[in-house]
Design a protein around this motif. Structure first.
Motif, short mmCIF file in Angstrom:
data_model
loop_
_atom_site.label_atom_id
_atom_site.label_comp_id
_atom_site.label_asym_id
_atom_site.label_seq_id
_atom_site.Cartn_x
_atom_site.Cartn_y
_atom_site.Cartn_z
N PRO A 169 31.56 -124.31 120.65
CA PRO A 169 30.86 -125.53 120.25
C PRO A 169 29.38 -125.27 120.00
O PRO A 169 28.81 -124.38 120.61
N CYS A 170 28.82 -126.11 119.13
CA CYS A 170 27.49 -125.82 118.58
C CYS A 170 26.37 -126.69 119.16
O CYS A 170 26.51 -127.90 119.29
N ASN A 171 25.28 -126.05 119.45
CA ASN A 171 24.01 -126.71 119.69
C ASN A 171 23.21 -126.51 118.41
O ASN A 171 22.99 -125.36 118.04
N PRO A 172 22.83 -127.51 117.65
CA PRO A 172 22.63 -128.90 118.03
C PRO A 172 23.68 -129.89 117.55
O PRO A 172 23.56 -131.08 117.84
N THR A 173 24.73 -129.47 116.83
CA THR A 173 25.57 -130.46 116.14
C THR A 173 26.64 -131.07 117.03
O THR A 173 27.19 -132.13 116.69
N GLY A 174 27.01 -130.39 118.12
CA GLY A 174 28.09 -130.87 118.97
C GLY A 174 29.46 -130.66 118.35
O GLY A 174 30.46 -131.21 118.81
N VAL A 175 29.51 -129.83 117.32
CA VAL A 175 30.76 -129.62 116.59
C VAL A 175 31.46 -128.34 117.05
O VAL A 175 30.82 -127.35 117.40
N THR A 176 32.78 -128.38 117.08
CA THR A 176 33.58 -127.23 117.50
C THR A 176 34.54 -126.87 116.37
O THR A 176 35.23 -127.75 115.84
N TYR A 177 34.60 -125.61 115.98
CA TYR A 177 35.58 -125.18 114.97
C TYR A 177 36.97 -125.22 115.59
O TYR A 177 37.15 -124.79 116.74
N SER A 178 37.95 -125.71 114.82
CA SER A 178 39.33 -125.70 115.33
C SER A 178 39.85 -124.26 115.26
O SER A 178 39.31 -123.44 114.50
N PRO A 179 40.91 -123.94 116.01
CA PRO A 179 41.45 -122.59 115.93
C PRO A 179 41.79 -122.16 114.49
O PRO A 179 41.42 -121.05 114.10
N PRO A 180 42.45 -123.02 113.65
CA PRO A 180 42.71 -122.56 112.27
C PRO A 180 41.42 -122.34 111.46
O PRO A 180 41.36 -121.40 110.65
N GLU A 181 40.41 -123.17 111.69
CA GLU A 181 39.14 -122.98 110.97
C GLU A 181 38.50 -121.64 111.35
O GLU A 181 38.00 -120.90 110.49
N LEU A 182 38.55 -121.35 112.63
CA LEU A 182 37.95 -120.10 113.09
C LEU A 182 38.77 -118.90 112.61
O LEU A 182 38.23 -117.84 112.28
N GLN A 183 40.09 -119.11 112.55
CA GLN A 183 40.98 -118.06 112.03
C GLN A 183 40.63 -117.74 110.57
O GLN A 183 40.59 -116.57 110.17
N ALA A 184 40.34 -118.77 109.80
CA ALA A 184 39.97 -118.56 108.39
C ALA A 184 38.64 -117.83 108.27
O ALA A 184 38.45 -116.97 107.40
N ILE A 185 37.73 -118.14 109.17
CA ILE A 185 36.44 -117.44 109.19
C ILE A 185 36.66 -115.98 109.57
O ILE A 185 36.08 -115.06 108.99
N ALA A 186 37.55 -115.78 110.56
CA ALA A 186 37.86 -114.41 110.98
C ALA A 186 38.44 -113.60 109.82
O ALA A 186 38.08 -112.43 109.61
N ALA A 187 39.32 -114.25 109.05
CA ALA A 187 39.93 -113.54 107.91
C ALA A 187 38.85 -113.13 106.91
O ALA A 187 38.89 -112.02 106.35
N ALA A 188 37.87 -114.00 106.69
CA ALA A 188 36.78 -113.66 105.77
C ALA A 188 35.94 -112.52 106.34
O ALA A 188 35.60 -111.57 105.63
N VAL A 189 35.64 -112.61 107.63
CA VAL A 189 34.83 -111.56 108.27
C VAL A 189 35.51 -110.20 108.12
O VAL A 189 34.87 -109.18 107.86
N LEU A 190 36.83 -110.21 108.26
CA LEU A 190 37.57 -108.94 108.18
C LEU A 190 37.56 -108.34 106.77
O LEU A 190 37.88 -107.17 106.60
N GLN A 191 37.21 -109.15 105.79
CA GLN A 191 37.06 -108.60 104.43
C GLN A 191 35.67 -108.02 104.21
O GLN A 191 35.34 -107.54 103.13
N THR A 192 34.80 -108.14 105.18
CA THR A 192 33.42 -107.65 105.06
C THR A 192 33.18 -106.60 106.14
O THR A 192 34.08 -106.30 106.93
N GLY A 193 31.97 -106.07 106.18
CA GLY A 193 31.64 -105.13 107.25
C GLY A 193 30.88 -105.79 108.38
O GLY A 193 30.24 -105.11 109.18
#
Ligand code: PLP
Length: 394
Positions: A169-193
């Protein structure tokens, strides 16, 4: 005396001006309602204090804390048990708060000119820590209409960066990425260095159906590319103890240890004893849950009341203890003699007219918003929001 170029480039936060004025007013006996706190309003649980007292009485006062190795192992055990992240004790370092862990990680990872991706709004210290390490912060805008979340596309389009800082969860927004949202970010990260610094300090403060997941657990390739940061300040209400930790690849943690050996040495024995009690006591889960439940009530109430105020829209907080409403529809008005042009002047106007202290969103990279902490009682929340409602209209 001439200061170093290194420190000259570190900005002084504009928020300090509002905080200073709020304190001045309070000291003068004025009834200021402060929504500025970044720390829980609960005391540290007694079983944690008792463990620290016992350590002091037993003479645990030397350079090396008696429980240092045990605490690292307790962190590794917690990561395996709760987060599905598997590290050895020597892949963990205990630091002077989560803040110090992030600072040290930047110092050992960033070379001059390295780009570090920071979703914006961001926690105030990230860009300065990157600059202090000689790096260049590159902001990835996350807008209110997208619930303040970045997309995988933004990561893929931001080529050439070395590190991505995630905070959910984020300071200052109070927002939390859902597991699928974070999974999609992870997939993008894995395409980069990219290496990822995952700041999970608010992981236990999540609300409703929200579930916080550890970034390193999302793919078997991620532990080698992720530094997980956490601490005791928020979860266990221990901000003044200055105890945090980082876990990650052995060479990174080893480098942080080398840095710390010349910088601060290790955290104090009695603090380590308190941390160990926090992570291992059977009393901990109930105490943490009681605080979480209270924050959940307050957050829902604060967001509901903010959304009922004229010209204010607030994304529902799903974690941490902040609301981050958009107040920009009030820009252009003059309230209490202050012409409101941005989040700073909005905060100044609210402080002067109705004695409510808010943190201007500009400090977090989003000038349309202000941050209100709900780490304060429901009674104070209602008192402050009554005043805001009266000043801004319903
Ligand atoms: N990360 C975030 C997002 C925070 O909000 C904070 C504290 O406000 C920290 C890290 C650092 O916490 P501490 O150094 O008190 O453990």
């Amino acid at each position: 005396m001439e200061l170093s170029q290194r420190i000259e480039q570190v900005g002084t936060s504009a928020t300090l001006a509002v905080a200073r004025r709020a304190k001045q007013m309070k000291d003068a006996g004025e009834d200021v309602v402060a929504f500025a706190a970044g720390e829980p309003d609960f005391d540290t649980p007694a079983f944690i204090k008792d463990a620290a007292k016992a350590a002091l009485d037993a003479g645990d006062t030397k350079y090396t804390a008696r429980g240092a190795e045990k605490l690292k192992q307790a962190v590794a055990d917690k990561l395996a048990r709760e987060n599905n992240v598997h590290v050895a004790g020597d892949q963990v370092i205990c630091t002077f708060g989560g803040k110090h862990a992030i600072y040290a990680a930047m110092q050992v990872l960033v070379n001059p000119g390295d780009k570090v991706l920071i979703p914006s709004p961001y926690w105030v210290s990230y860009p300065e820590m990157v600059r202090l390490a000689g790096g260049e912060p590159v902001f990835l805008p996350a807008r209110a209409k997208d619930d303040f979340k970045i997309t995988p596309r933004q990561i893929l389009d931001a080529g050439g960066a070395k590190i991505l800082i995630l905070n959910s969860p984020c300071n200052p927004t109070g927002v939390t990425y859902s597991p699928p949202e974070l999974q999609a970010i992870a997939a993008a990260v894995l395409q980069t260095g990219l290496t990822v610094l995952s700041d999970e300090i608010y992981e236990k403060l999540v609300y409703g159906q929200t579930r916080a997941v550890s970034f390193a657990a999302l793919d078997q390739a991620l532990p080698e590319r992720t530094i997980t940061v956490n601490g005791f300040a928020k979860t266990f209400s221990m901000p003044g103890w200055r105890l945090g930790w980082a876990a990650g690849p052995k060479n990174v943690i080893g480098a942080m240890r080398r840095l710390m050996s010349h910088e601060t040495s290790d955290v104090a024995g009695f603090v380590v004893a308190g941390g160990l009690a926090a992570l291992t006591s059977p009393q901990a889960p109930a105490v943490i849950e009681a605080m979480r439940v209270e924050f959940e009530k307050r957050g829902a109430h604060m967001a509901e009341r903010l959304n009922a105020i004229s010209g204010v829209t607030c994304v529902q907080p799903t974690g941490a203890f902040y609301c981050f409403p958009d107040i920009s529809s009030h820009f252009g008005r003059t309230i209490g003699g202050v012409k409101i042009a941005d989040s700073l002047t909005f905060a100044q106007a609210m402080l002067e007219t109705c004695k409510v202290a808010l943190v201007p969103g500009g400090a977090f990279g989003e000038d349309a918003c202000v941050r209100l902490s709900f780490a304060t009682s429901l009674q104070q929340i209602d008192k402050g929001l009554d005043r805001l409602e009266k000043t801004l209209g319903r």
